[in-house]
Scaffold this active site. Sequence first.
Site, mmCIF file in Angstrom:
data_model
loop_
_atom_site.group_PDB
_atom_site.id
_atom_site.type_symbol
_atom_site.label_atom_id
_atom_site.label_comp_id
_atom_site.label_asym_id
_atom_site.label_seq_id
_atom_site.Cartn_x
_atom_site.Cartn_y
_atom_site.Cartn_z
ATOM 1 C CE LYS A 61 -3.678 -2.542 2.173
ATOM 2 N NZ LYS A 61 -4.430 -2.923 3.475
ATOM 3 C CD GLN A 77 -3.109 -4.358 6.590
ATOM 4 O OE1 GLN A 77 -3.074 -3.602 5.867
ATOM 5 N NE2 GLN A 77 -3.609 -5.464 6.278
ATOM 6 C CG ASP A 81 -9.227 0.029 5.122
ATOM 7 O OD1 ASP A 81 -8.919 -0.734 3.852
ATOM 8 O OD2 ASP A 81 -8.726 -0.591 6.084
#
Length: 291
Positions: free
Chosen positions: A55, A99, A122
Site C-alpha cells: 500500500k 491494518q 477502508d
Amino acid sequence: MQLMTLLDGKATSIAIQEELKIAVTERMNNGGSRPHLAAIIVGDNPASRAYVGHKIKACERVGFDSSLIELPDNIREDELIHEVQMLNDDKSVDGFIVQLPLPKHIDDQVVLQAIHPDKDVDGFHPIHAGRLSLGLPSFLPATPAGIMELLERYGIETSGKHAVIIGRSSIVGTPMALLLSRNAQPGNCTVTICHSRTQDLPSITRQADILIAAIGKPHFVTSDMIKPGAVIIDVGINRIPDATKKSGSRLTGDVDYQAAVQVASAITPVPGGVGPMTIAMLLKNTLEASA
Ligand code: NAD
C-alpha cells in the site's frame, strides 16, 4: 471451445494507478494539495507487513504522501485508540487505515469505530456500512469495490445474473452482496450468500453465473462446484508449502485454479487478481478523502 478470459487485476490496477497519478498531477498544477494516506500496523505479522508495504509503495507510485505508524504487539487498546485519535486530528492526513488483524486482546470493532468516517478510507466504519446498505454514497470497502471495478472494466454482464458468494465477512462477502444486488451497472444480480453452515454448497455454487470465493481455504472450490461458463472471482489469499520455491511456500487462492480454467469463462488469478485491485481502490478512496 469458448475462450477463457483472464481477469488481470495486476494490469488493471496499474492502469487505475496511472489514472490516479494524472489526477494528482492535475490537482497539484491547480494549486491543490498532495493526498496523504497513513497506515497503522500493530505487531510484526509478516503477511500484514507485506500488505501494508504494498500500500505504501503504491502511494509512492501515484504521487501520494504516506506515513507508516508501527506499534508493538503488546500495545493496550486505549493506547491504540489514542493513536487513531491523533490521526483523526492531524490535518495533514487525508485518510488512514488500521491494518487487520489486530492482536487478540484488542477489539477490532472498538478501534475501527474510533476512526473518523471522513478519514476511514477502508470504509469499515458503521456509517459507511449503513450508507452502503441504503445505496448512499460512501467509502466502499476496497476489496468488493475492486471486484466491481474489474467486472466493469472487463465488460462482464451482471444484470439478471445469479451471483453466489461464499463467505459472509463484513469486509468482503456482505458488502459484495450489497454491491452486486444494487440497481446499478454493474449490479442487478440475484445474489446468494453461502457460509460455513450452508448445506450442500456445490448444488448452490453450480447455479452461479458469477461465483465469488472469499473463504480463506486453499483450493476449496473444485471444478465440480462450477457451472460451465461461469465467471470466477477468487478473493482468497492462502500461503501453502511449495518446495520448488526459495521461500518454501507460495500464495494460492480459494479456487483450484488449474481445474477451474477448464470450466470457467473468466477467472481472476492469485496472486495478480483481486489483491492489486484492493490496493487501487484504497488509493481511489484516499484521493476522494483529500478532495
Ligand atoms: P473471514 O475468515 O472473515 O470469512 C470467511 C468466510 O468463509 C466466513 O464467512 C465463513 O462462514 C466462510 N466459510 C468458512 N468455511 C466455509 C465452508 N466450509 N463453506 C462455506 N463457507 C465457509 O475471511 P475474510 O476476511 O472475508 O477473507 C476471506 C479470504 O479472502 C481470506 O483468504 C483472506 O486472506 C482473503 N482476503 C483477500 C483480500 C484481497 O485483497 N485479495 C482482502 C480481504 C480478504
